[in-house]
Scaffold this motif. Structure first.
Motif, PDB file in Angstrom:
ATOM      1  N   ALA A  79      56.045  35.187  61.148  1.00  0.00           N
ATOM      2  CA  ALA A  79      54.936  34.205  61.349  1.00  0.00           C
ATOM      3  C   ALA A  79      54.922  32.657  61.740  1.00  0.00           C
ATOM      4  CB  ALA A  79      53.748  34.336  60.395  1.00  0.00           C
ATOM      5  N   ARG A  83      54.176  31.018  65.270  1.00  0.00           N
ATOM      6  CA  ARG A  83      53.168  29.825  65.284  1.00  0.00           C
ATOM      7  C   ARG A  83      54.012  28.816  66.362  1.00  0.00           C
ATOM      8  NH1 ARG A  83      51.920  31.313  60.248  1.00  0.00           N
ATOM      9  NH2 ARG A  83      53.397  29.959  59.307  1.00  0.00           N
ATOM     10  N   ALA A 125      50.779  41.797  57.960  1.00  0.00           N
ATOM     11  CA  ALA A 125      49.867  41.193  57.203  1.00  0.00           C
ATOM     12  C   ALA A 125      49.935  39.644  57.794  1.00  0.00           C
ATOM     13  CB  ALA A 125      49.766  41.258  55.789  1.00  0.00           C
ATOM     14  N   ALA A 126      51.194  39.059  58.023  1.00  0.00           N
ATOM     15  CA  ALA A 126      51.533  37.725  58.278  1.00  0.00           C
ATOM     16  C   ALA A 126      51.139  37.615  59.731  1.00  0.00           C
ATOM     17  CB  ALA A 126      52.895  37.477  58.103  1.00  0.00           C
ATOM     18  N   LEU A 127      51.138  38.479  60.559  1.00  0.00           N
ATOM     19  CA  LEU A 127      50.900  38.429  62.102  1.00  0.00           C
ATOM     20  C   LEU A 127      49.187  38.504  62.096  1.00  0.00           C
ATOM     21  CD1 LEU A 127      53.610  40.015  64.330  1.00  0.00           C
ATOM     22  CD2 LEU A 127      53.134  37.438  63.957  1.00  0.00           C
ATOM     23  N   GLY A 128      48.761  39.284  61.260  1.00  0.00           N
ATOM     24  CA  GLY A 128      47.288  39.413  61.455  1.00  0.00           C
ATOM     25  C   GLY A 128      47.249  40.669  62.742  1.00  0.00           C
ATOM     26  N   SER A 129      48.203  41.368  62.818  1.00  0.00           N
ATOM     27  CA  SER A 129      48.303  42.373  64.179  1.00  0.00           C
ATOM     28  C   SER A 129      49.328  43.229  63.673  1.00  0.00           C
ATOM     29  CB  SER A 129      48.608  41.480  65.336  1.00  0.00           C
ATOM     30  OG  SER A 129      48.723  42.271  66.274  1.00  0.00           O
ATOM     31  N   ARG A 130      49.037  44.473  64.325  1.00  0.00           N
ATOM     32  CA  ARG A 130      50.126  45.499  64.346  1.00  0.00           C
ATOM     33  C   ARG A 130      50.438  45.761  65.821  1.00  0.00           C
ATOM     34  NH1 ARG A 130      47.379  50.822  62.221  1.00  0.00           N
ATOM     35  NH2 ARG A 130      46.946  49.398  60.553  1.00  0.00           N
TER      36      ARG A 130
END
Length: 194
Positions: A79, A83, A125-130
């Protein structure tokens, strides 16, 4: 229409010499192979909690990352890099060991669940995406759930290691197509293996 190519390849593994040759570090081996072939160097970077390298090519820059946070916290490093360099999940490829694939096989796919893999769970979880690409490197299964931890943290036999490194080489050979976003071509090449 051509899809966006990969801008970041993350190899999952555990840092330290005691883990270097273990099955759980198969993702690290792909990044190591790319770095070796490209003639670049992985450098520690505290702000990214990992080892980072850059490969420049016709399609722009490719970042390579080996998180040094241990497997269960891989998402922190991932992440942070995404970012900082403004990399979307769809331009990320995470390479990791896959219990549910036989040794000597490798599969590329976009999205999905974590399949019980803690590094993938933390990355999601860290990316907020799969919606990132996954390169699943087959390490086989020990046969019983209670043997999994010892199995992934142990070294494969010489025969198994050779088979794993062979598919790592084949995946590294697909780098131009990955950078160009030619994912179907990569799948056709890698999935055609027995």
């Amino acid at each position: 229409m051509e899809e966006q190519g990969i801008q970041l390849i993350v190899g999952l593994g555990n840092p330290g010499p005691q883990y270097a040759g273990t099955r759980h570090n198969a993702g690290y081996w792909l990044v190591d192979r790319i770095v070796e072939r490209a003639g670049v160097e992985l450098r520690p970077d505290a702000k990214f909690q990992g080892l980072l390298a850059r490969v420049s090519g016709d399609g722009g820059d490719l970042r390579l990352l080996k998180p040094t946070t241990f497997m269960n916290h891989s998402g922190r490093a991932l992440a942070a890099v995404c970012r900082y360099f403004d990399i979307r999940p769809e331009a990320v490829l995470i390479a990791y060991d896959e219990l549910d694939l036989p040794v000597g096989s490798v599969k590329l796919k976009l999205g999905g669940g974590h399949g019980g893999h803690n590094g993938i769970r933390d990355s999601m979880a860290a990316l907020g995406s799969r919606d990132f690409w996954r390169l699943r490197i087959g390490i086989g299964h020990p046969g019983a759930k209670e043997q999994v931890i010892g199995y992934v943290l142990s070294r494969p036999s010489r025969v198994d290691m050779d088979a794993i490194l062979e598919v790592v080489d084949q995946a590294e050979g697909c780098l131009p197509e990955l950078l160009a976003g030619e994912y179907q071509r990569v799948m056709n090449r890698l999935h055609a293996r027995p």
